[in-house]
Design a protein around this motif. Structure first.
Motif, PDB file in Angstrom:
ATOM      1  N   ASP A  62       0.854  -1.192   0.000  1.00  0.00           N
ATOM      2  CA  ASP A  62       0.000   0.000   0.000  1.00  0.00           C
ATOM      3  C   ASP A  62       0.884   1.235   0.000  1.00  0.00           C
ATOM      4  O   ASP A  62       1.884   1.285   0.709  1.00  0.00           O
ATOM      5  CB  ASP A  62      -0.902   0.028   1.245  1.00  0.00           C
ATOM      6  N   SER A  63       0.501   2.225  -0.795  1.00  0.00           N
ATOM      7  CA  SER A  63       1.290   3.463  -0.862  1.00  0.00           C
ATOM      8  C   SER A  63       0.586   4.582  -0.120  1.00  0.00           C
ATOM      9  O   SER A  63      -0.623   4.730  -0.215  1.00  0.00           O
ATOM     10  CB  SER A  63       1.485   3.875  -2.320  1.00  0.00           C
ATOM     11  N   PHE A  64       1.364   5.355   0.605  1.00  0.00           N
ATOM     12  CA  PHE A  64       0.812   6.437   1.421  1.00  0.00           C
ATOM     13  C   PHE A  64       1.581   7.712   1.165  1.00  0.00           C
ATOM     14  O   PHE A  64       2.773   7.694   0.928  1.00  0.00           O
ATOM     15  CB  PHE A  64       0.947   6.100   2.903  1.00  0.00           C
TER      16      PHE A  64
ATOM     17  N   PRO B 244      -1.398  13.837   4.098  1.00  0.00           N
ATOM     18  CA  PRO B 244      -2.634  13.785   4.874  1.00  0.00           C
ATOM     19  C   PRO B 244      -3.703  12.844   4.302  1.00  0.00           C
ATOM     20  O   PRO B 244      -4.549  12.376   5.027  1.00  0.00           O
ATOM     21  CB  PRO B 244      -3.119  15.227   4.891  1.00  0.00           C
ATOM     22  N   LYS B 245      -3.653  12.559   3.005  1.00  0.00           N
ATOM     23  CA  LYS B 245      -4.662  11.642   2.445  1.00  0.00           C
ATOM     24  C   LYS B 245      -3.956  10.385   1.963  1.00  0.00           C
ATOM     25  O   LYS B 245      -2.967  10.452   1.256  1.00  0.00           O
ATOM     26  CB  LYS B 245      -5.375  12.283   1.244  1.00  0.00           C
ATOM     27  N   ARG B 246      -4.481   9.259   2.324  1.00  0.00           N
ATOM     28  CA  ARG B 246      -3.927   8.023   1.803  1.00  0.00           C
ATOM     29  C   ARG B 246      -4.227   7.938   0.311  1.00  0.00           C
ATOM     30  O   ARG B 246      -5.303   8.278  -0.146  1.00  0.00           O
ATOM     31  CB  ARG B 246      -4.551   6.825   2.502  1.00  0.00           C
TER      32      ARG B 246
ATOM     33  N   PRO C 199      -8.910  -6.931   8.683  1.00  0.00           N
ATOM     34  CA  PRO C 199      -9.802  -6.854   7.537  1.00  0.00           C
ATOM     35  C   PRO C 199     -11.148  -7.511   7.811  1.00  0.00           C
ATOM     36  O   PRO C 199     -12.129  -7.240   7.155  1.00  0.00           O
ATOM     37  CB  PRO C 199      -9.045  -7.610   6.442  1.00  0.00           C
ATOM     38  N   SER C 200     -11.197  -8.371   8.816  1.00  0.00           N
ATOM     39  CA  SER C 200     -12.441  -9.075   9.084  1.00  0.00           C
ATOM     40  C   SER C 200     -12.953  -8.719  10.457  1.00  0.00           C
ATOM     41  O   SER C 200     -12.200  -8.395  11.350  1.00  0.00           O
ATOM     42  CB  SER C 200     -12.179 -10.569   9.037  1.00  0.00           C
TER      43      SER C 200
ATOM     44  N   PHE D 298       5.527   6.906   1.475  1.00  0.00           N
ATOM     45  CA  PHE D 298       6.110   5.583   1.775  1.00  0.00           C
ATOM     46  C   PHE D 298       5.209   4.461   1.292  1.00  0.00           C
ATOM     47  O   PHE D 298       4.038   4.670   0.985  1.00  0.00           O
ATOM     48  CB  PHE D 298       6.380   5.433   3.282  1.00  0.00           C
ATOM     49  N   GLN D 299       5.809   3.275   1.213  1.00  0.00           N
ATOM     50  CA  GLN D 299       5.050   2.068   0.914  1.00  0.00           C
ATOM     51  C   GLN D 299       5.090   1.160   2.124  1.00  0.00           C
ATOM     52  O   GLN D 299       6.146   0.979   2.733  1.00  0.00           O
ATOM     53  CB  GLN D 299       5.660   1.330  -0.276  1.00  0.00           C
ATOM     54  N   LEU D 300       3.949   0.601   2.440  1.00  0.00           N
ATOM     55  CA  LEU D 300       3.860  -0.378   3.525  1.00  0.00           C
ATOM     56  C   LEU D 300       3.703  -1.747   2.888  1.00  0.00           C
ATOM     57  O   LEU D 300       2.766  -1.976   2.113  1.00  0.00           O
ATOM     58  CB  LEU D 300       2.653  -0.061   4.404  1.00  0.00           C
TER      59      LEU D 300
ATOM     60  N   GLU E  45     -13.964 -10.108   2.715  1.00  0.00           N
ATOM     61  CA  GLU E  45     -13.465  -9.482   3.944  1.00  0.00           C
ATOM     62  C   GLU E  45     -12.089  -8.863   3.721  1.00  0.00           C
ATOM     63  O   GLU E  45     -11.798  -7.779   4.215  1.00  0.00           O
ATOM     64  CB  GLU E  45     -13.370 -10.508   5.069  1.00  0.00           C
ATOM     65  N   LEU E  46     -11.267  -9.584   2.950  1.00  0.00           N
ATOM     66  CA  LEU E  46      -9.921  -9.066   2.671  1.00  0.00           C
ATOM     67  C   LEU E  46      -9.965  -7.833   1.779  1.00  0.00           C
ATOM     68  O   LEU E  46      -9.052  -7.026   1.772  1.00  0.00           O
ATOM     69  CB  LEU E  46      -9.075 -10.140   1.985  1.00  0.00           C
TER      70      LEU E  46
ATOM     71  N   ARG F  83     -12.129  -5.447   2.024  1.00  0.00           N
ATOM     72  CA  ARG F  83     -12.573  -4.246   2.730  1.00  0.00           C
ATOM     73  C   ARG F  83     -11.391  -3.349   3.029  1.00  0.00           C
ATOM     74  O   ARG F  83     -10.384  -3.804   3.559  1.00  0.00           O
ATOM     75  CB  ARG F  83     -13.274  -4.620   4.042  1.00  0.00           C
ATOM     76  N   PRO F  84     -11.524  -2.069   2.713  1.00  0.00           N
ATOM     77  CA  PRO F  84     -10.398  -1.182   3.002  1.00  0.00           C
ATOM     78  C   PRO F  84     -10.191  -1.102   4.503  1.00  0.00           C
ATOM     79  O   PRO F  84     -11.135  -1.266   5.279  1.00  0.00           O
ATOM     80  CB  PRO F  84     -10.860   0.158   2.440  1.00  0.00           C
ATOM     81  N   PRO F  85      -8.943  -0.849   4.931  1.00  0.00           N
ATOM     82  CA  PRO F  85      -8.671  -0.775   6.361  1.00  0.00           C
ATOM     83  C   PRO F  85      -9.371   0.402   7.026  1.00  0.00           C
ATOM     84  O   PRO F  85      -9.561   0.421   8.215  1.00  0.00           O
ATOM     85  CB  PRO F  85      -7.153  -0.615   6.434  1.00  0.00           C
ATOM     86  N   SER F  86      -9.777   1.372   6.241  1.00  0.00           N
ATOM     87  CA  SER F  86     -10.401   2.552   6.825  1.00  0.00           C
ATOM     88  C   SER F  86     -11.808   2.704   6.304  1.00  0.00           C
ATOM     89  O   SER F  86     -12.133   2.311   5.195  1.00  0.00           O
ATOM     90  CB  SER F  86      -9.601   3.780   6.419  1.00  0.00           C
ATOM     91  N   ALA F  87     -12.652   3.324   7.134  1.00  0.00           N
ATOM     92  CA  ALA F  87     -14.026   3.563   6.689  1.00  0.00           C
ATOM     93  C   ALA F  87     -14.124   4.890   5.942  1.00  0.00           C
ATOM     94  O   ALA F  87     -15.180   5.255   5.465  1.00  0.00           O
ATOM     95  CB  ALA F  87     -14.957   3.570   7.898  1.00  0.00           C
ATOM     96  N   GLU F  88     -13.007   5.591   5.825  1.00  0.00           N
ATOM     97  CA  GLU F  88     -13.065   6.908   5.178  1.00  0.00           C
ATOM     98  C   GLU F  88     -13.316   6.754   3.678  1.00  0.00           C
ATOM     99  O   GLU F  88     -13.002   5.729   3.081  1.00  0.00           O
ATOM    100  CB  GLU F  88     -11.791   7.700   5.442  1.00  0.00           C
TER     101      GLU F  88
ATOM    102  N   ARG G 292      -4.775   7.497  11.994  1.00  0.00           N
ATOM    103  CA  ARG G 292      -4.590   6.765  10.730  1.00  0.00           C
ATOM    104  C   ARG G 292      -3.932   5.409  10.971  1.00  0.00           C
ATOM    105  O   ARG G 292      -4.273   4.421  10.315  1.00  0.00           O
ATOM    106  CB  ARG G 292      -3.756   7.609   9.765  1.00  0.00           C
TER     107      ARG G 292
ATOM    108  N   ARG H  35      -6.864  -2.061  12.144  1.00  0.00           N
ATOM    109  CA  ARG H  35      -8.106  -2.818  12.180  1.00  0.00           C
ATOM    110  C   ARG H  35      -7.988  -4.043  11.293  1.00  0.00           C
ATOM    111  O   ARG H  35      -7.593  -3.939  10.142  1.00  0.00           O
ATOM    112  CB  ARG H  35      -9.285  -1.964  11.693  1.00  0.00           C
TER     113      ARG H  35
ATOM    114  N   GLU I  55      -6.491   2.996  12.199  1.00  0.00           N
ATOM    115  CA  GLU I  55      -7.326   2.468  11.111  1.00  0.00           C
ATOM    116  C   GLU I  55      -6.622   1.315  10.395  1.00  0.00           C
ATOM    117  O   GLU I  55      -7.246   0.324  10.027  1.00  0.00           O
ATOM    118  CB  GLU I  55      -7.637   3.563  10.092  1.00  0.00           C
TER     119      GLU I  55
ATOM    120  N   ASP J 143       4.739  13.658   6.959  1.00  0.00           N
ATOM    121  CA  ASP J 143       4.227  13.761   5.599  1.00  0.00           C
ATOM    122  C   ASP J 143       5.203  13.136   4.588  1.00  0.00           C
ATOM    123  O   ASP J 143       5.458  13.682   3.526  1.00  0.00           O
ATOM    124  CB  ASP J 143       3.998  15.242   5.265  1.00  0.00           C
TER     125      ASP J 143
END
Lengths: 246, 246
Positions: free
Chosen positions: A34-36, A39-41, B240-241, B28-30, A235-236, A238-243, B232, B238, B235, B25
């Protein structure tokens, strides 16, 4: 060394493979990136990638990147474990399964992905049914020309995929009136392979009609989407965030 | 090349680093690895790993594995972006921050992890306050000897960590009566480094009392846990399930 899958479960290609691994009770590792930024993923794992979703599969010395080849590999190599009928009970079913896998790859996956892609651009309140060449509503006259052109393109893509899928699903409807599943009386790779894209169609009322309006296709979808393997993949996904992703 | 973090955000080590990257800020990649087998997912990403959580951090040619070293690297290298006071406004604060980072690593992280680990074994309805050497309740007489022994061990671990943390947090309470944050008037690495383990303590009422019973520590925890960076990370932690992990 356990099997390794590199990719995002949100990808249809990856989801297809994960479903198969769960069906066959195969031990595996899922490697996700996942890339981040700031302030916004970045919504990378939710991006629509209709025709090119990254997937790599490793099993000992075998490395594969095409999801349906991977399904065949898993169903063959792990035939004695997990759910045993993915390739059917015999050679006759296997031929039928191969045929349906081809149909899914060439006639179902592409228009499904096209339709989902077009719907991501079209406003949810735009009436679509039977618009066909009617094009955009009068309100679109005020749009920026490039935006308007994109919308016109997306309307055409929606309409084309709707026609193609409609014809195809009429054949499915007939077939699923004769047999419970595509290749016969058992759930097989033929059905499994449809899950990711059928699920995307089912997720939007504007495309779900293609399934819901056909009695046998509906019954089939209800049955295959209730499999534990698929529920685990969902289930997998589903994004980790509800945003909101965008 | 963006910064790369290999590990699970459920790990305290990894969570500490991710919080710092969000504060600064930094792009990065996770890269996460989840292991699966058969009908039940292995709860690997939720496993309690109090004293050895896998983490690798890559930034160009730099590879680091110790979370607090990584915090220093990020705060130094990216000092001109994101939140600028992680190392304090000056040299004086930096010395104080280093001192608190040491305290966190040597006196806070270990008893916190021990306490959380012990609580995972102890039944939620077992009264713990002030039991001390009182040991197990009479009902435990019917337990299997090996289970009983493990429970006795866990009770002792709980009691020891509760005492150690209690003494330490009395010092924090005094310090946080003088200053808003550990190293002075600003949120710094000194506070950030506490987030993952303090959050684990706060998650169980049996350990949360250590925080809640101290007015200044509570106020501090409320402030630092409300930072966007930490929200963040939470989040990302959490699962995935929604299914029970064990």
């Amino acid at each position: 060394m356990p099997v390794k899958v590199f990719g995002s479960p949100a990808s249809a290609e990856v989801a297809r493979v994960l479903t198969c691994l769960f069906e066959k009770d195969v031990e595996f590792q899922l490697i996700r990136v996942d890339s981040f930024r700031g302030p916004k993923r970045m919504p990378q794992y939710l991006k629509l990638q209709p025709h090119g979703e990254a997937l790599t599969f490793e099993d000992g010395n075998v490395t594969l990147v095409e999801s349906r080849k991977i399904l065949r590999h898993i169903a063959d190599k792990y035939k004695h474990q997990g759910y045993k009928d993915l390739f059917g009970p015999g050679a006759l079913e296997r031929a039928s399964i191969e045929q349906w896998l081809q149909t899914e790859a060439h006639s179902f996956a592409i228009p499904s992905a096209d339709m989902v892609y077009s719907l991501a651009y079209l406003p949810p309140d735009l009436p679509l049914d039977g618009r066909g060449a009617a094009g955009l509503p009068p309100a679109a006259a005020g749009m920026h020309p490039s935006h308007r052109q994109k919308m016109e393109e997306m309307l055409q893509l929606f309409e084309r995929s709707r026609k193609d899928l409609g014809k195809l699903l009429d054949i499915y409807e007939q077939r699923l009136g004769e047999e419970e599943f595509l290749a016969g009386g058992k759930f097989t790779l033929a059905d499994l392979s449809h899950l990711p894209n059928a699920d995307r169609l089912a997720a939007d009322p504007r495309s779900a009609r293609l399934i819901e309006s056909r009695r046998n296709v509906s019954r089939w979808w209800y049955t295959i989407s209730a499999r534990d393997s698929w529920k685990r993949v969902k289930e997998l996904q589903r994004p980790p965030s509800a945003e909101a992703p965008f």
